[in-house]
Design an enzyme around this catalytic site. Structure first.
Site, PDB file in Angstrom:
ATOM      1  N   ASP A  68       0.819  -1.210   0.000  1.00  0.00           N
ATOM      2  CA  ASP A  68       0.000   0.000   0.000  1.00  0.00           C
ATOM      3  C   ASP A  68       0.850   1.256   0.000  1.00  0.00           C
ATOM      4  O   ASP A  68       2.069   1.212   0.157  1.00  0.00           O
ATOM      5  CB  ASP A  68      -0.949  -0.002   1.213  1.00  0.00           C
ATOM      6  CG  ASP A  68      -0.265  -0.483   2.492  1.00  0.00           C
ATOM      7  OD1 ASP A  68       0.943  -0.268   2.639  1.00  0.00           O
ATOM      8  OD2 ASP A  68      -0.950  -1.076   3.343  1.00  0.00           O
ATOM      9  N   ASN A 137      -8.103  -3.031  14.172  1.00  0.00           N
ATOM     10  CA  ASN A 137      -9.476  -3.345  13.742  1.00  0.00           C
ATOM     11  C   ASN A 137      -9.509  -4.529  12.786  1.00  0.00           C
ATOM     12  O   ASN A 137     -10.546  -4.832  12.209  1.00  0.00           O
ATOM     13  CB  ASN A 137     -10.151  -2.121  13.106  1.00  0.00           C
ATOM     14  CG  ASN A 137      -9.426  -1.633  11.852  1.00  0.00           C
ATOM     15  OD1 ASN A 137      -8.454  -2.236  11.401  1.00  0.00           O
ATOM     16  ND2 ASN A 137      -9.914  -0.540  11.284  1.00  0.00           N
ATOM     17  N   HIS A 139      -7.601  -4.850  10.008  1.00  0.00           N
ATOM     18  CA  HIS A 139      -7.256  -4.592   8.607  1.00  0.00           C
ATOM     19  C   HIS A 139      -5.912  -5.212   8.263  1.00  0.00           C
ATOM     20  O   HIS A 139      -5.023  -5.335   9.111  1.00  0.00           O
ATOM     21  CB  HIS A 139      -7.293  -3.086   8.282  1.00  0.00           C
ATOM     22  CG  HIS A 139      -6.147  -2.277   8.805  1.00  0.00           C
ATOM     23  ND1 HIS A 139      -6.290  -1.329   9.796  1.00  0.00           N
ATOM     24  CD2 HIS A 139      -4.829  -2.239   8.466  1.00  0.00           C
ATOM     25  CE1 HIS A 139      -5.125  -0.761  10.040  1.00  0.00           C
ATOM     26  NE2 HIS A 139      -4.214  -1.294   9.248  1.00  0.00           N
ATOM     27  N   GLU A 144      -9.837  -2.146   4.986  1.00  0.00           N
ATOM     28  CA  GLU A 144     -10.533  -1.836   6.231  1.00  0.00           C
ATOM     29  C   GLU A 144     -11.806  -2.676   6.389  1.00  0.00           C
ATOM     30  O   GLU A 144     -12.373  -3.147   5.399  1.00  0.00           O
ATOM     31  CB  GLU A 144     -10.914  -0.347   6.241  1.00  0.00           C
ATOM     32  CG  GLU A 144      -9.722   0.608   6.181  1.00  0.00           C
ATOM     33  CD  GLU A 144      -9.105   0.868   7.543  1.00  0.00           C
ATOM     34  OE1 GLU A 144      -9.258   0.020   8.446  1.00  0.00           O
ATOM     35  OE2 GLU A 144      -8.473   1.929   7.696  1.00  0.00           O
TER      36      GLU A 144
END
Length: 243
Positions: A68, A137, A139, A144
């Site tokens: 990313d 979370n 990811h 996400e």
């Protein structure tokens, strides 16, 4: 299949992570690596640099694809992932920079740039080893939690808690970009082998949920349970809730 490796020190963590990469390069010098950023793999990269300097491994024929990049950060920005990779690994090994690929965060048309990154991944073939971290979370990359997940490289709006977690690298959370470009879940799961790395007690709950809970797009890392060859490298704190 999930193979959990718990280690008791940072030194062991880095040796195991780098050992997996080194073993691959020794058996397949033309391997394709999927690389990750963040604080967790830094020691692994340092160990790989040491192995290269000792003449034990070479990256000369290797190609790499990063997961990313932030949208809006130039490659030389202090917090861009291109600069991170150059400073933490690429500048210190014999890899051909033309064979290192990071999504283009400054593209005039990010959506088109994402399509181009997907095309490059498809042309390269299967990633031999994909390095991953995991967000609080769930990811992976910047995929996400959502009702639906995308298979290929795409533009994503970062969750508030993801930006807050990354704010430590910036002067303030307001400086953290709101969007990023990330390799999709489908591309990640196509890898021959995956190395998921996590450190610290703050990752214990999400690791437990991701690796033993239900498969759900609300915890993207849970989809790793469907992969045939995943190594989970954790310290004692992060792996505290894993058997």
């Amino acid at each position: 299949m999930l193979n959990i490796v718990k280690v008791s020190s940072d030194e062991q963590f880095n040796e195991v992570g780098a050992g997996l990469v080194a073993g691959l390069l020794q058996s397949n010098p033309r391997a394709i690596l999927g690389l990750a950023t963040g604080s967790t793999p830094v020691g692994v990269y340092s160990q790989l640099i040491e192995l290269f300097q000792k003449g034990l491994i070479s990256f000369a024929q290797t190609r790499s694809f990063n997961l990313d990049e932030y949208i809006g950060l130039a490659p030389d920005h202090p917090e861009s992932y291109r600069r991170f990779m150059n400073e933490k690994l690429f500048n210190h090994i014999d890899i051909d920079m033309r064979n290192t690929h990071v999504p283009d965060g400054t593209a005039a048309d990010p959506e088109q740039a994402a399509l181009e990154y997907t095309r490059m991944l498809d042309e390269a073939g299967q990633i031999d080893l994909q390095l991953l971290g995991i967000g609080h979370n769930g990811h992976i990359g910047f995929n996400e939690p959502a009702d639906e997940l995308q298979a290929h490289t795409h533009v994503v709006e970062l969750k508030k808690d993801t930006r807050a977690a990354n704010a430590r690298f910036f002067n303030s959370v307001d400086e953290v970009p709101t969007h990023a470009m990330t390799m999709g879940i489908g591309s990640i799961l196509k890898s021959r082998q995956i190395l998921l790395m996590a450190k610290g007690a703050s990752k214990a709950d999400i690791l437990k949920r991701a690796l033993t809970g239900p498969l759900t797009t609300q915890c993207p890392a849970s989809l790793l349970q469907t992969h045939p060859n995943v190594v989970i490298l954790v310290d004692q704190a992060a792996g505290g809730r894993l058997s």
